[in-house]
Write a protein that holds these residues in place. Structure first.
Motif, PDB file in Angstrom:
ATOM      1  N   LYS A 127       0.830  -1.262  -0.019  1.00 35.61           N
ATOM      2  CA  LYS A 127      -0.140   0.038   0.018  1.00 35.61           C
ATOM      3  C   LYS A 127       0.877   1.319  -0.089  1.00 35.61           C
ATOM      4  O   LYS A 127       0.275   2.539   0.154  1.00 35.61           O
ATOM      5  CB  LYS A 127      -0.920  -0.191   1.091  1.00 35.61           C
ATOM      6  N   LEU A 128       2.042   1.180   0.139  1.00 42.09           N
ATOM      7  CA  LEU A 128       2.948   2.379  -0.194  1.00 42.09           C
ATOM      8  C   LEU A 128       4.351   1.866  -0.621  1.00 42.09           C
ATOM      9  O   LEU A 128       4.637   0.603  -0.819  1.00 42.09           O
ATOM     10  CB  LEU A 128       3.202   2.727   1.378  1.00 42.09           C
ATOM     11  N   ILE A 129       5.147   2.853  -1.137  1.00 39.15           N
ATOM     12  CA  ILE A 129       6.312   2.726  -1.808  1.00 39.15           C
ATOM     13  C   ILE A 129       7.473   2.945  -0.725  1.00 39.15           C
ATOM     14  O   ILE A 129       7.644   3.791  -0.071  1.00 39.15           O
ATOM     15  CB  ILE A 129       6.549   3.581  -2.938  1.00 39.15           C
ATOM     16  N   LEU A 130       8.063   1.768  -0.420  1.00 38.14           N
ATOM     17  CA  LEU A 130       9.390   1.819   0.807  1.00 38.14           C
ATOM     18  C   LEU A 130      10.555   2.021   0.019  1.00 38.14           C
ATOM     19  O   LEU A 130      10.590   2.271  -1.121  1.00 38.14           O
ATOM     20  CB  LEU A 130       9.477   0.427   1.251  1.00 38.14           C
ATOM     21  N   ASN A 163      -7.122  12.549  -1.525  1.00 38.70           N
ATOM     22  CA  ASN A 163      -8.220  11.593  -0.976  1.00 38.70           C
ATOM     23  C   ASN A 163      -7.583  10.345  -0.723  1.00 38.70           C
ATOM     24  O   ASN A 163      -7.845   9.796   0.392  1.00 38.70           O
ATOM     25  CB  ASN A 163      -9.204  11.638  -1.963  1.00 38.70           C
ATOM     26  N   LYS A 164      -6.680   9.923  -1.653  1.00 38.14           N
ATOM     27  CA  LYS A 164      -6.071   8.813  -1.642  1.00 38.14           C
ATOM     28  C   LYS A 164      -5.222   8.488  -0.218  1.00 38.14           C
ATOM     29  O   LYS A 164      -5.238   7.478   0.366  1.00 38.14           O
ATOM     30  CB  LYS A 164      -5.325   8.454  -2.659  1.00 38.14           C
ATOM     31  N   GLY A 222      -3.631   6.146   4.241  1.00 37.62           N
ATOM     32  CA  GLY A 222      -2.638   6.660   4.754  1.00 37.62           C
ATOM     33  C   GLY A 222      -2.615   6.252   6.552  1.00 37.62           C
ATOM     34  O   GLY A 222      -1.610   6.114   6.960  1.00 37.62           O
ATOM     35  N   VAL A 223      -3.829   5.927   6.838  1.00 38.47           N
ATOM     36  CA  VAL A 223      -3.857   5.638   8.116  1.00 38.47           C
ATOM     37  C   VAL A 223      -3.059   4.412   8.704  1.00 38.47           C
ATOM     38  O   VAL A 223      -2.412   4.477   9.829  1.00 38.47           O
ATOM     39  CB  VAL A 223      -5.596   5.213   8.472  1.00 38.47           C
ATOM     40  N   GLU A 224      -2.850   3.422   7.827  1.00 38.99           N
ATOM     41  CA  GLU A 224      -2.054   2.243   8.379  1.00 38.99           C
ATOM     42  C   GLU A 224      -0.643   2.724   8.507  1.00 38.99           C
ATOM     43  O   GLU A 224      -0.026   2.302   9.501  1.00 38.99           O
ATOM     44  CB  GLU A 224      -2.274   1.070   7.262  1.00 38.99           C
ATOM     45  N   MET A 225      -0.071   3.345   7.709  1.00 36.78           N
ATOM     46  CA  MET A 225       1.359   3.836   7.630  1.00 36.78           C
ATOM     47  C   MET A 225       1.358   4.573   8.975  1.00 36.78           C
ATOM     48  O   MET A 225       2.228   4.595   9.553  1.00 36.78           O
ATOM     49  CB  MET A 225       1.911   4.693   6.448  1.00 36.78           C
ATOM     50  N   ASP A 275     -12.053  12.835  14.282  1.00 33.65           N
ATOM     51  CA  ASP A 275     -12.526  11.270  14.366  1.00 33.65           C
ATOM     52  C   ASP A 275     -11.977  10.821  15.733  1.00 33.65           C
ATOM     53  O   ASP A 275     -10.743  10.957  16.046  1.00 33.65           O
ATOM     54  CB  ASP A 275     -12.178  10.604  13.257  1.00 33.65           C
ATOM     55  N   GLN A 276     -12.575  10.048  16.720  1.00 29.83           N
ATOM     56  CA  GLN A 276     -12.217   9.749  17.817  1.00 29.83           C
ATOM     57  C   GLN A 276     -11.136   8.398  17.746  1.00 29.83           C
ATOM     58  O   GLN A 276     -10.349   8.338  18.346  1.00 29.83           O
ATOM     59  CB  GLN A 276     -13.488   8.891  18.546  1.00 29.83           C
ATOM     60  N   GLU A 277     -11.402   7.747  16.739  1.00 33.05           N
ATOM     61  CA  GLU A 277     -10.369   6.576  16.117  1.00 33.05           C
ATOM     62  C   GLU A 277      -9.096   6.936  15.600  1.00 33.05           C
ATOM     63  O   GLU A 277      -8.092   6.467  15.830  1.00 33.05           O
ATOM     64  CB  GLU A 277     -11.171   5.516  15.162  1.00 33.05           C
TER      65      GLU A 277
END
Length: 201
Positions: free
Chosen positions: A38-41, A97-98, A103-106, A168-170
């Motif tokens: 999901k991302l470029i390392l 938007n993407k 980006g939450v997981e990163m 957002d609380q989360e």
């Protein structure tokens, strides 16, 4: 870290603090690798060294590293989702938007390993609009003022999305230190724009 050399054999003495730092970074990289689809390392040794240097500095000094994500205006896209730059709208930035969606997981990985960071969404509002025959979504030619209005509308829409996440609380804590900045203003603050333009002509 202390290095001793005895009879052609190097012995590395690592104290407890350094060992904990190495373990922390190892766990951080391991978790990043789990979301590598999901991302470029970093792909080269220099890129990885740069990342590790910034991460170590952030951990040891508690100064947040800056994560910069360039985001584009609301340019039109073709059937495959790629920018074709045939028209310009004022909706939320597609790239913005993407990132705000995926980006939450990163960012969660940075938070999990207590790596301080701040985020910048750098809006590309300088340069490209003068190089193409920009039109609106109805095919009519846009004036320079129209282009800027579209840009401002896109920034506002993207900022609204960012603010909703910050509340957002989360996930709010992940985006708490994020902001949107103008690429034009950033460049003007760092470069001699007339000089750069003259060199490009």
């Amino acid at each position: 870290v202390r290095i001793e050399q005895r009879e052609e054999v190097k012995i590395y003495m690592v104290d407890q603090k350094a060992r904990e730092l190495i373990n922390q970074i190892s766990r951080f990289l391991a978790d990043l690798s789990k979301i590598s689809d999901k991302l470029i390392l970093p792909e080269t040794e220099d890129e990885m060294s740069c990342l590790l240097t910034m991460v170590v500095d952030a951990i040891t000094t508690d100064r947040p590293l800056t994560l910069i994500t360039p985001i584009c205006p609301d340019w039109s896209r073709d059937s495959e989702g790629k920018y074709d730059f045939k028209s310009l709208g004022g909706n939320e930035s597609y790239i913005g938007n993407k990132f705000l969606t995926y980006g939450v997981e990163m960012l969660a990985v940075f938070a999990k390993h207590k790596i301080p960071y701040q985020g910048v969404l750098q809006f590309a509002d300088w340069g490209l609009e003068t190089e193409i025959n920009a039109k609106d979504t109805y095919g009519q030619k846009l004036s320079a003022e129209d282009v800027q209005m579209c840009f401002q509308s896109t920034v506002a829409a993207t900022d609204e999305h960012l603010r909703s996440l910050q509340l957002d609380q989360e996930v709010g804590n992940l985006f708490a230190n994020y902001r949107i900045v103008s690429m034009k203003e950033s460049l003007e603050g760092k470069l001699d724009i007339p000089k750069v333009q003259s060199e490009l002509e």
